[in-house]
Design an enzyme around this catalytic site. Sequence first.
Site, PDB file in Angstrom:
ATOM      1  N   ASN A  56       0.665  10.605   5.733  1.00 39.26           N
ATOM      2  CA  ASN A  56      -0.562  10.255   6.440  1.00 39.26           C
ATOM      3  C   ASN A  56      -1.620  11.340   6.408  1.00 39.26           C
ATOM      4  O   ASN A  56      -2.793  11.065   6.609  1.00 39.26           O
ATOM      5  CB  ASN A  56      -0.244   9.834   7.873  1.00 39.26           C
ATOM      6  CG  ASN A  56       0.344   8.440   7.881  1.00 39.26           C
ATOM      7  OD1 ASN A  56      -0.333   7.496   7.507  1.00 39.26           O
ATOM      8  ND2 ASN A  56       1.609   8.339   8.248  1.00 39.26           N
ATOM      9  N   GLU A  94       6.651   4.769   7.280  1.00 34.71           N
ATOM     10  CA  GLU A  94       6.241   5.923   6.470  1.00 34.71           C
ATOM     11  C   GLU A  94       7.121   7.124   6.769  1.00 34.71           C
ATOM     12  O   GLU A  94       7.129   7.643   7.880  1.00 34.71           O
ATOM     13  CB  GLU A  94       4.761   6.218   6.707  1.00 34.71           C
ATOM     14  CG  GLU A  94       3.899   5.136   6.049  1.00 34.71           C
ATOM     15  CD  GLU A  94       2.439   5.158   6.461  1.00 34.71           C
ATOM     16  OE1 GLU A  94       2.113   5.876   7.409  1.00 34.71           O
ATOM     17  OE2 GLU A  94       1.647   4.448   5.819  1.00 34.71           O
ATOM     18  N   THR A 133       0.874  -1.193   0.000  1.00 34.95           N
ATOM     19  CA  THR A 133       0.000   0.000   0.000  1.00 34.95           C
ATOM     20  C   THR A 133       0.903   1.233   0.000  1.00 34.95           C
ATOM     21  O   THR A 133       1.268   1.718  -1.062  1.00 34.95           O
ATOM     22  CB  THR A 133      -0.973   0.019   1.200  1.00 34.95           C
ATOM     23  OG1 THR A 133      -0.239  -0.181   2.404  1.00 34.95           O
ATOM     24  CG2 THR A 133      -2.021  -1.059   1.054  1.00 34.95           C
ATOM     25  N   THR A 153      -1.844  -3.024  10.315  1.00 30.97           N
ATOM     26  CA  THR A 153      -1.892  -3.094   8.836  1.00 30.97           C
ATOM     27  C   THR A 153      -0.713  -3.848   8.282  1.00 30.97           C
ATOM     28  O   THR A 153       0.031  -3.370   7.439  1.00 30.97           O
ATOM     29  CB  THR A 153      -1.959  -1.729   8.147  1.00 30.97           C
ATOM     30  OG1 THR A 153      -3.004  -0.983   8.722  1.00 30.97           O
ATOM     31  CG2 THR A 153      -2.282  -1.867   6.663  1.00 30.97           C
ATOM     32  N   THR A 178      -6.661  11.180   0.253  1.00 34.55           N
ATOM     33  CA  THR A 178      -7.140  12.190  -0.688  1.00 34.55           C
ATOM     34  C   THR A 178      -6.301  12.223  -1.960  1.00 34.55           C
ATOM     35  O   THR A 178      -5.393  11.452  -2.138  1.00 34.55           O
ATOM     36  CB  THR A 178      -7.118  13.572  -0.027  1.00 34.55           C
ATOM     37  OG1 THR A 178      -5.844  13.755   0.588  1.00 34.55           O
ATOM     38  CG2 THR A 178      -8.190  13.680   1.014  1.00 34.55           C
TER      39      THR A 178
END
Lengths: 394, 394
Positions: B389, B265, B142, B179, B394
């Site tokens: 994040n 991330e 992802t 996740t 969006t």
Amino acid sequence: MHEVTGFSFASAAAGIKAGGDDCALIVSTTPAQCAGVFTRNKVIAAPLVVTRPRIAAGRCQAVLINSGNANACTGARGEEDARACAAAVARQLEIDEQLVAVASTGVIGVPLPAALLQAAVPALCGSLDDGGAAAVASAIMTTDSFNKVVSRQVVGTGGSYRLCAIAKGAGMIHPNMATMLAFVMTDAAVDDTLLQPLLKRAVDNSFNSITVDGDTSTNDMVLLLANAQAGNEVICPGSAAADEFAAAVEELLLELAKMIVRDGEGATKLVQIKVCGAVDDVQAKQAARSVATSNLVKTAFFGEDANWGRIIAAIGYADAVVVDPERIDIFFDDVQVVRDGLSTGAQLEEQAGAVLKRPEFCVRVDLHQGNGESSYYTSDLTYDYVKINADYRT
Amino acid sequence: MHEVTGFSFASAAAGIKAGGDDCALIVSTTPAQCAGVFTRNKVIAAPLVVTRPRIAAGRCQAVLINSGNANACTGARGEEDARACAAAVARQLEIDEQLVAVASTGVIGVPLPAALLQAAVPALCGSLDDGGAAAVASAIMTTDSFNKVVSRQVVGTGGSYRLCAIAKGAGMIHPNMATMLAFVMTDAAVDDTLLQPLLKRAVDNSFNSITVDGDTSTNDMVLLLANAQAGNEVICPGSAAADEFAAAVEELLLELAKMIVRDGEGATKLVQIKVCGAVDDVQAKQAARSVATSNLVKTAFFGEDANWGRIIAAIGYADAVVVDPERIDIFFDDVQVVRDGLSTGAQLEEQAGAVLKRPEFCVRVDLHQGNGESSYYTSDLTYDYVKINADYRT
């Protein structure tokens, strides 16, 4: 600003940090009744070691505060330094040194430049001013972007009295009261047994219900001083007057707590996380805390993204909270985005997106398990949070 | 890459997300023994609801995985969708649908486009390839920036066998396994009772000892499949061969876990937080976790600031950990910055600053309370973490 009878304030530049005032003094004309709440961190800064027993003894007349240095992890020397600075105030004011409290905030692990602070004591004592509370609030700021001071007059059944409260804190803010100093001064006359439990409860409902970054500092301290100069009837536990007084203290502290979150390092939003319908208040608070401290939720707030999936996930991993995922409702202010654990659709989610553009809003989660209810206040997690904290010492 | 006898792999673009493969299939030529560890989040995604009892039944032959949609908070429809997709695989492969596991990762609360996934099943089944593990690892990414696949051949006393393990995960990484999807395939022949406790322990020492952002997802799943195609002697509990096998599984999972943190991330650093000298291992892990999850510590790593004050504060507020602040030692790799709770001085702190410039280093905290020891792996908290994040949906 209401002035509180018999309290005066001063601030000065001791040279502990570059630029501006870095120390302050609060003095009562008479020894005040007092109560204190201190950090739960097991690493306890020297000023707390010195101040805690003095507050427990029940009387306090002066509080010396410095910013720029936390006097934490400084060993025996740190405690000597804290005592010496308190003694300098006592000598100058000609009061018992046991009546002097000390508080520090700033960098950990560097010896306090006690000589600089002691040298500033005469100037502090010489410039005490009844209207100087705001200057004190400014002098004790570290990464704060604005000073935090609130006041109130209570006109009650037994006479009127005033309260003034000062706080500092912007980062390391989390239960329990991370790098957070707060001082409440009142001229109310109160019964000796009233203050400590009242302050503890007020702190739980204010400073212990906010989070900026989940860290608890070594230096947190909240002191309440009451000097009985207002001429009101003595407020006794269990009376209506005691309820009025407790409500006033709690409102002031909650106001300061919200100011701290609003000033959270890099924060652009103040978000209330309200959990209702929990089995009890403790579970509600635990669930609200889980949402309020989630970095993923906090970055979604910054991104103005009504990402309720992250909220429901944070509810789901909250420890020891009874949850039925298929009964969870979630609202952003008045816009319901989740009903019975499912999305209410794209249109409402778009409306929720508009709510997230507000500088302040409320996320309400209804668990439908009982009547437990509690709130947490949090900020968004932003680029500036990272910038401020990556650069803080250097 | 070692190929694992009897396992084949395929990936495809079902159109669930824009651009690139978004679904994958793992198939064993024969029903494999299996074990599974699943999220502890109380909000459990549909694929876990469907897969958990199938794995508990002891045999699994195929695993269908999709990215782009978590199929979480999707209610009864989500479960129907998960079952239907598994059934499509079973039909195409002509196997019992109870032998098919399903796993999903991606956005929460949006119905799974099951028709798209089902339509991709024939292509998946038609392109199975013994060497396709890396393509599967890529298809299930992802926010991952690189695919995560490791393999190993074990030449033991009872014969040789191979293992291959695939994982995805970059954010929402925290115990327990946020996740995070991982699949371990081996051709070893093992006793039925061996796998589940072995996998549980390996997950505790790997995926449950890493943190990127402290969030636990609704979809975490680790599956271990063993198809007994290697021709080794059956590995029985309590044997030396079982220890070898357990060590191999644990090493592979720890390797994947570190890859996940390295790919955290926005992360630029992989930091081991090692706590020793705790009363016991549980307290050591709790203390390591407290440091590893502190946003202030993680931003200091990003700022390459040897800010041990934040580390000692995080040790101090770790729940239920016995600490004597005056006995704490802290090292950055080999450089000691704290001895007996006090700074070792500016020169060593400067040397520690050089350690922090490394892409990987170890923070070691010795509590001097006992022999308990444990490690946590964490990343730094960066601008890019916030960016990724805040923008993810969006």
